[in-house]
Design a protein around this motif. Structure first.
Motif, PDB file in Angstrom:
ATOM      1  N   ASN A 104      37.835  22.943 -25.664  1.00  0.00           N
ATOM      2  CA  ASN A 104      39.273  22.678 -25.671  1.00  0.00           C
ATOM      3  C   ASN A 104      40.077  23.905 -25.261  1.00  0.00           C
ATOM      4  OD1 ASN A 104      39.026  19.994 -26.419  1.00  0.00           O
ATOM      5  ND2 ASN A 104      39.093  20.443 -28.604  1.00  0.00           N
ATOM      6  N   PHE A 105      39.628  25.074 -25.697  1.00  0.00           N
ATOM      7  CA  PHE A 105      40.317  26.303 -25.293  1.00  0.00           C
ATOM      8  C   PHE A 105      40.283  26.448 -23.771  1.00  0.00           C
ATOM      9  CE2 PHE A 105      40.117  30.696 -23.883  1.00  0.00           C
ATOM     10  CZ  PHE A 105      41.268  31.239 -24.448  1.00  0.00           C
ATOM     11  N   ALA A 106      39.114  26.234 -23.191  1.00  0.00           N
ATOM     12  CA  ALA A 106      38.963  26.390 -21.735  1.00  0.00           C
ATOM     13  C   ALA A 106      39.861  25.427 -20.970  1.00  0.00           C
ATOM     14  CB  ALA A 106      37.505  26.175 -21.332  1.00  0.00           C
ATOM     15  N   ILE A 107      40.038  24.225 -21.491  1.00  0.00           N
ATOM     16  CA  ILE A 107      40.873  23.222 -20.822  1.00  0.00           C
ATOM     17  C   ILE A 107      42.360  23.483 -21.072  1.00  0.00           C
ATOM     18  CG2 ILE A 107      41.378  20.758 -20.629  1.00  0.00           C
ATOM     19  CD1 ILE A 107      38.565  21.723 -19.579  1.00  0.00           C
ATOM     20  N   GLU A 108      42.699  23.762 -22.332  1.00  0.00           N
ATOM     21  CA  GLU A 108      44.108  23.922 -22.699  1.00  0.00           C
ATOM     22  C   GLU A 108      44.662  25.292 -22.312  1.00  0.00           C
ATOM     23  OE1 GLU A 108      44.119  23.085 -26.863  1.00  0.00           O
ATOM     24  OE2 GLU A 108      43.400  21.019 -26.570  1.00  0.00           O
ATOM     25  N   GLN A 109      43.804  26.291 -22.318  1.00  0.00           N
ATOM     26  CA  GLN A 109      44.227  27.657 -21.968  1.00  0.00           C
ATOM     27  C   GLN A 109      43.535  28.075 -20.658  1.00  0.00           C
ATOM     28  OE1 GLN A 109      46.543  29.127 -23.571  1.00  0.00           O
ATOM     29  NE2 GLN A 109      46.576  28.225 -25.611  1.00  0.00           N
ATOM     30  N   LYS A 110      43.612  27.188 -19.698  1.00  0.00           N
ATOM     31  CA  LYS A 110      42.894  27.380 -18.433  1.00  0.00           C
ATOM     32  C   LYS A 110      43.214  28.713 -17.775  1.00  0.00           C
ATOM     33  CE  LYS A 110      44.228  25.057 -14.766  1.00  0.00           C
ATOM     34  NZ  LYS A 110      44.446  23.969 -13.786  1.00  0.00           N
ATOM     35  N   ILE A 111      44.467  29.137 -17.822  1.00  0.00           N
ATOM     36  CA  ILE A 111      44.870  30.365 -17.139  1.00  0.00           C
ATOM     37  C   ILE A 111      44.161  31.579 -17.732  1.00  0.00           C
ATOM     38  CG2 ILE A 111      46.921  30.934 -18.531  1.00  0.00           C
ATOM     39  CD1 ILE A 111      46.744  30.943 -14.692  1.00  0.00           C
ATOM     40  N   TYR A 112      43.972  31.580 -19.057  1.00  0.00           N
ATOM     41  CA  TYR A 112      43.209  32.651 -19.708  1.00  0.00           C
ATOM     42  C   TYR A 112      41.736  32.560 -19.294  1.00  0.00           C
ATOM     43  CZ  TYR A 112      46.770  34.213 -23.112  1.00  0.00           C
ATOM     44  OH  TYR A 112      47.870  34.741 -23.726  1.00  0.00           O
ATOM     45  N   TYR A 113      41.174  31.361 -19.414  1.00  0.00           N
ATOM     46  CA  TYR A 113      39.747  31.179 -19.177  1.00  0.00           C
ATOM     47  C   TYR A 113      39.356  31.563 -17.756  1.00  0.00           C
ATOM     48  CZ  TYR A 113      35.113  29.272 -20.092  1.00  0.00           C
ATOM     49  OH  TYR A 113      33.756  29.144 -20.285  1.00  0.00           O
ATOM     50  N   GLN A 114      40.190  31.198 -16.792  1.00  0.00           N
ATOM     51  CA  GLN A 114      39.909  31.561 -15.397  1.00  0.00           C
ATOM     52  C   GLN A 114      39.784  33.069 -15.234  1.00  0.00           C
ATOM     53  OE1 GLN A 114      43.249  29.523 -13.476  1.00  0.00           O
ATOM     54  NE2 GLN A 114      41.790  28.360 -12.270  1.00  0.00           N
ATOM     55  N   LEU A 115      40.687  33.799 -15.871  1.00  0.00           N
ATOM     56  CA  LEU A 115      40.649  35.259 -15.755  1.00  0.00           C
ATOM     57  C   LEU A 115      39.500  35.854 -16.555  1.00  0.00           C
ATOM     58  CD1 LEU A 115      42.013  37.804 -14.622  1.00  0.00           C
ATOM     59  CD2 LEU A 115      43.391  37.881 -16.713  1.00  0.00           C
ATOM     60  N   MET A 116      39.274  35.341 -17.759  1.00  0.00           N
ATOM     61  CA  MET A 116      38.208  35.859 -18.619  1.00  0.00           C
ATOM     62  C   MET A 116      36.851  35.813 -17.935  1.00  0.00           C
ATOM     63  SD  MET A 116      39.552  34.043 -22.124  1.00  0.00           S
ATOM     64  CE  MET A 116      38.033  34.150 -23.079  1.00  0.00           C
ATOM     65  N   PHE A 117      36.638  34.745 -17.123  1.00  0.00           N
ATOM     66  CA  PHE A 117      35.335  34.571 -16.488  1.00  0.00           C
ATOM     67  C   PHE A 117      35.415  34.581 -14.960  1.00  0.00           C
ATOM     68  CE2 PHE A 117      35.001  32.776 -20.727  1.00  0.00           C
ATOM     69  CZ  PHE A 117      33.858  33.393 -21.188  1.00  0.00           C
ATOM     70  N   ALA A 118      36.565  35.027 -14.425  1.00  0.00           N
ATOM     71  CA  ALA A 118      36.762  35.160 -12.968  1.00  0.00           C
ATOM     72  C   ALA A 118      36.356  33.879 -12.228  1.00  0.00           C
ATOM     73  CB  ALA A 118      35.990  36.358 -12.431  1.00  0.00           C
ATOM     74  N   LEU A 165      27.834  24.914 -21.330  1.00  0.00           N
ATOM     75  CA  LEU A 165      29.259  24.584 -21.457  1.00  0.00           C
ATOM     76  C   LEU A 165      30.091  25.308 -20.401  1.00  0.00           C
ATOM     77  CD1 LEU A 165      30.356  24.384 -25.201  1.00  0.00           C
ATOM     78  CD2 LEU A 165      30.613  22.680 -23.431  1.00  0.00           C
ATOM     79  N   HIS A 166      29.804  26.594 -20.217  1.00  0.00           N
ATOM     80  CA  HIS A 166      30.556  27.373 -19.233  1.00  0.00           C
ATOM     81  C   HIS A 166      30.339  26.812 -17.827  1.00  0.00           C
ATOM     82  CE1 HIS A 166      32.454  30.652 -17.150  1.00  0.00           C
ATOM     83  NE2 HIS A 166      31.339  30.906 -16.501  1.00  0.00           N
ATOM     84  N   GLY A 167      29.116  26.410 -17.539  1.00  0.00           N
ATOM     85  CA  GLY A 167      28.833  25.826 -16.227  1.00  0.00           C
ATOM     86  C   GLY A 167      29.624  24.544 -16.014  1.00  0.00           C
ATOM     87  N   LEU A 168      29.656  23.692 -17.039  1.00  0.00           N
ATOM     88  CA  LEU A 168      30.406  22.439 -16.961  1.00  0.00           C
ATOM     89  C   LEU A 168      31.898  22.705 -16.777  1.00  0.00           C
ATOM     90  CD1 LEU A 168      30.559  19.352 -17.191  1.00  0.00           C
ATOM     91  CD2 LEU A 168      30.636  19.633 -19.685  1.00  0.00           C
TER      92      LEU A 168
END
Length: 198
Positions: A104-118, A165-168
């Motif tokens: 849910n964090f990855a989906i809802e906070q997409k802008i953070y997640y994109q940067l966290m994992f490039a 999960l990260h791959g998905l």
């Protein structure tokens, strides 16, 4: 007189914290509208109504701003996972809800997640954030250990689920995986959590 000086210093520190937080908020706003690769110090200065020299008083360069946002993202992710852990009973149930909180964090906070994992960006290179990753593992370690009883297995299982999960999530963010398919795969992943004991 000493008390007045202390109060003045405290006020100054508060003001610095507010300015620093404002700079980070502006950077996030720019990234949300234009993408991380469009971010630069000039845009941040314009958006925060600070001169470039003032921004450099707080951050050495753009990479330092991005690193601060990455660390903030990890902190928010840990908060969500801890909340899921606290509000669940039984190790298997805890883990299911913890991994769901990660999703849910990855989906809802997409802008953070994109940067966290490039993900889908090529704006900068960062050192490995091993400390942040270790702090995340520490939260998962106890319920996984309760199911496996073996430290080495706990570490392996954590990274197995994290990788899948990260791959998905990465596929979903880059290729826009259909929501129904992503939800089904997620259920397959989370549904197997209680089967970690060998």
């Amino acid at each position: 007189m000493i008390v007045a000086c202390y109060g003045s210093n405290e006020k100054m520190e508060r003001s610095k914290s507010i300015t620093k937080a404002s700079i980070l908020r502006v950077a996030l706003t720019i990234a949300k509208s234009d993408g991380w690769e469009a971010l630069n110090m000039r845009k941040i200065a314009q958006g925060s109504k600070c001169s470039a020299p003032v921004i450099y008083d707080y951050f050495e360069n753009k990479e330092a701003i991005l690193l601060a946002i990455i660390q903030e993202g990890y902190s928010l992710l840990r908060e969500d996972v801890i909340a899921a852990k606290t509000n669940s009973a039984g190790q298997a149930d805890q883990l299911k809800h913890m991994w769901l909180a990660y999703w849910n964090f990855a989906i809802e906070q997409k802008i953070y997640y994109q940067l966290m994992f490039a993900i889908g960006i090529n704006c900068c290179q960062f050192r490995q954030l091993t400390e942040e990753e270790d702090l995340l593992y520490d939260i998962f370690r106890e319920p996984i250990m309760a199911l496996t009883g073996v430290e080495k297995e706990a570490y392996r299982i954590f990274h197995t689920y994290l990788s899948v999960l990260h791959g998905l999530i990465s596929i979903g963010l880059i290729k826009k995986l259909p929501g129904e398919m992503a939800a089904k795969i997620l259920q397959d992943i989370i549904g197997s959590v209680g089967e970690t004991r060998q």
